[in-house]
Design an enzyme around this catalytic site. Sequence first.
Site, PDB file in Angstrom:
ATOM      1  N   HIS A 116       0.827  -1.216   0.000  1.00 29.27           N
ATOM      2  CA  HIS A 116       0.000   0.000   0.000  1.00 29.27           C
ATOM      3  C   HIS A 116       0.857   1.260   0.000  1.00 29.27           C
ATOM      4  O   HIS A 116       0.634   2.184   0.778  1.00 29.27           O
ATOM      5  CB  HIS A 116      -0.963   0.019   1.183  1.00 29.27           C
ATOM      6  CG  HIS A 116      -1.898  -1.141   1.247  1.00 29.27           C
ATOM      7  ND1 HIS A 116      -3.009  -1.170   2.055  1.00 29.27           N
ATOM      8  CD2 HIS A 116      -1.895  -2.338   0.609  1.00 29.27           C
ATOM      9  CE1 HIS A 116      -3.640  -2.315   1.921  1.00 29.27           C
ATOM     10  NE2 HIS A 116      -2.978  -3.047   1.034  1.00 29.27           N
ATOM     11  N   ARG A 148      -7.553   3.781  -1.179  1.00 28.28           N
ATOM     12  CA  ARG A 148      -6.845   2.694  -0.511  1.00 28.28           C
ATOM     13  C   ARG A 148      -5.405   2.566  -0.999  1.00 28.28           C
ATOM     14  O   ARG A 148      -4.471   2.578  -0.214  1.00 28.28           O
ATOM     15  CB  ARG A 148      -7.582   1.376  -0.719  1.00 28.28           C
ATOM     16  CG  ARG A 148      -6.912   0.168  -0.040  1.00 28.28           C
ATOM     17  CD  ARG A 148      -7.766  -1.083  -0.206  1.00 28.28           C
ATOM     18  NE  ARG A 148      -7.139  -2.249   0.403  1.00 28.28           N
ATOM     19  CZ  ARG A 148      -6.321  -3.088  -0.225  1.00 28.28           C
ATOM     20  NH1 ARG A 148      -6.034  -2.896  -1.517  1.00 28.28           N
ATOM     21  NH2 ARG A 148      -5.794  -4.117   0.405  1.00 28.28           N
ATOM     22  N   GLU A 190     -11.494  -0.225  -8.308  1.00 22.40           N
ATOM     23  CA  GLU A 190     -12.339   0.828  -8.847  1.00 22.40           C
ATOM     24  C   GLU A 190     -11.557   1.789  -9.731  1.00 22.40           C
ATOM     25  O   GLU A 190     -10.366   2.022  -9.536  1.00 22.40           O
ATOM     26  CB  GLU A 190     -13.027   1.594  -7.725  1.00 22.40           C
ATOM     27  CG  GLU A 190     -12.113   2.154  -6.649  1.00 22.40           C
ATOM     28  CD  GLU A 190     -12.895   2.650  -5.435  1.00 22.40           C
ATOM     29  OE1 GLU A 190     -13.045   3.882  -5.300  1.00 22.40           O
ATOM     30  OE2 GLU A 190     -13.366   1.812  -4.641  1.00 22.40           O
TER      31      GLU A 190
END
Length: 683
Positions: free
Chosen positions: A475, A537, A562
């Site tokens: 991340h 995210r 997305e």
Amino acid sequence: MSRRIRVGAITLALAAATITPAGAADTLLSQGKPVTASSAGGCCPAANAVDGDSATRWASAAGVDPQWIYVDLGAAAHIGRVRLQWDASCATAYEIDTSADHGTWTKIYATTTGKGGVEDLTSLDGTGRYVRVYGTKRCRTDASKGYSLQEFGVYGSGGDVVPPSPPGTPTLVGVTPTSATIAWTAASDDVGVAGYDVYRDGQLCASTTGALTATCGNLSPKGSYGFYVNARDAAGNVSQASGTLIVKTPPSDDHTPPSVPGNVHTTAVDSTSIGLAWTASTDDVGVTGYRIFDGGTQIGTSDTASTTLGGLSPNTTYHLQVRAVDGNGNLSEPSTPVLDVTTTGGSACTPSQGVCGATQVGTDDDVVWGLVTLPDGTILYNQRDAHSIVHLNPKTGAKKTIGTVPNVQSTDGEGGLTGLEINPASFASDHWLYIMHTSPNDNRIVRIKYDPAADSLTTSTEQILLTGIARNKFHNGGRLRFSPDGKYLFAGTGDAQNGSNAPNTSSPNGKVLRINPDGSIPADNPFHNAVWSYGHRNVQGLAFDSQGRLWEQEFGNSIMDETNLIVKGGNYGWPSCEGTSGSCDGFIAPKKTYPVGQGSCSGITIIRDALYVACQKGQRLYRAVISGSSLTNFRTFFNGTYGRLRTVEPAPGGQMWLATSVDGDKDSTPHNSHNKILRVTVG
């Protein structure tokens, strides 16, 4: 003293000349605390800057840059606001830094347009015991003047701001074909560990409230998975990750292959694609997909009983068969008879075809991340794990490593040397390469000059533009994209495996950021810092359309990825909302979602207002037509043809570069990948 920051800026409004009270969430921490300065005049010692009396002041030595003053808060604190009240001898260029030890500093704010008076810097996000004002350019530049600061107010919150230590590397307790149970040694914390989050290859798969063992399910037989653990405390501080445990699941006891697919037939044929359909197979446990072969060589995959094979050659005969596969990897026999299909003639690639042929122009044994096209049509790209930049001539295949980026540190996961960008308006004259990378302490954006004559990276020119973007094993975001006019640099960041970062507009994590090319903050940014949009995210795709609108691609956790159309100040919902799943009221909805198993998409690009999305776990390229603010005519290409796909970028002549991400992209080990760089003809 280690100096880590050199470039950066922000523009802010001037407040009234009287001291204003801090907000309810901010406490004045600096008043009466010990201070240290680089110099001080006899009239005006450093302590005057924190005495709460604006009639007194600290004055530095005259005619010398840089000068600095720092306050010792006595304990680590989260810094949300700094208020400076200047005398006439103010700073035009300065920064605010924090430190745990007053030796290594992290910039949390900077400006090159300081105007003196009262500058009330809000929406800051830093942590440290020491807070410093570091001036590099005086408002009054004659040799008789220095810096003069009447009040230096640091506001924030004390309490627990220290994250736990990393937990111990997990060990395997037990494994089945569909689950794994792991254990780990406890983390430590100055207050107390509240729980643990267990991740499988970057996806949260289990959480505990203190137990040191957990089970993750939904695995596949004969699969390989990387498990690691983060600790968290009651204040929401998240540790760095543990080491990674690689677990290979055993096969199941299902040894019965699916039935053979039947009635394989064409649904469409043109010069570069073949549409296929067939009768679905059956299986005693369940069919998980299909593999398409040409003369015994796999050229595609499908999740359903139909597919389109794209990127084929005109006037070419293909000998096609389909095999079904189940969750244990049992393959059916090939379909019969062999279906011989000849593509039509024609060399032009039309919009109706979408994607036509692909030609390999290079290979690399490292993870190919950021990629840019130089004015002469050659390519520069980052090796994420080797931390080097490579120059590739796609016409000849010749390549050269032009240099290694300083201060890059991998994360035993997906951090390292990520984003690469050039300014479309100025690169021909300034030769700056804009780079995003993980350092030992954070993720950051820097720029370094490229020397075309020597074909090398001039590392001595490095300027650090933005720091303080938290890092973790996964991340880390990393994509960079200039606006078409070259005025602004946008960056995609990850939440650093702490979902609370994403909705916090004072944090640069889980965001799309926007800065000026010199690292300064544009005056019209919505939160007076680098944040442009939030509630993300893990952003790894950014691209502009012909209307100058920014599109973004981000990874979901376990439900859906997305594609978003980014608006200034927009909140896109993470962690409350994943795609359209969860508590999504009040957030900006995505324009397209993808099941994680068919997505895990990274890079995007837009060519002639068609959006191309490169997917890793889904091992496919999506294409959609931008119509107004919608995405239409979705099609899938290269499904299983080249394996995991990471990066797509425009290529000369309206074509597209495509880089794969096969092997070694989750472990930070240099030179253990098997990647291709392709030139793709698009309609």
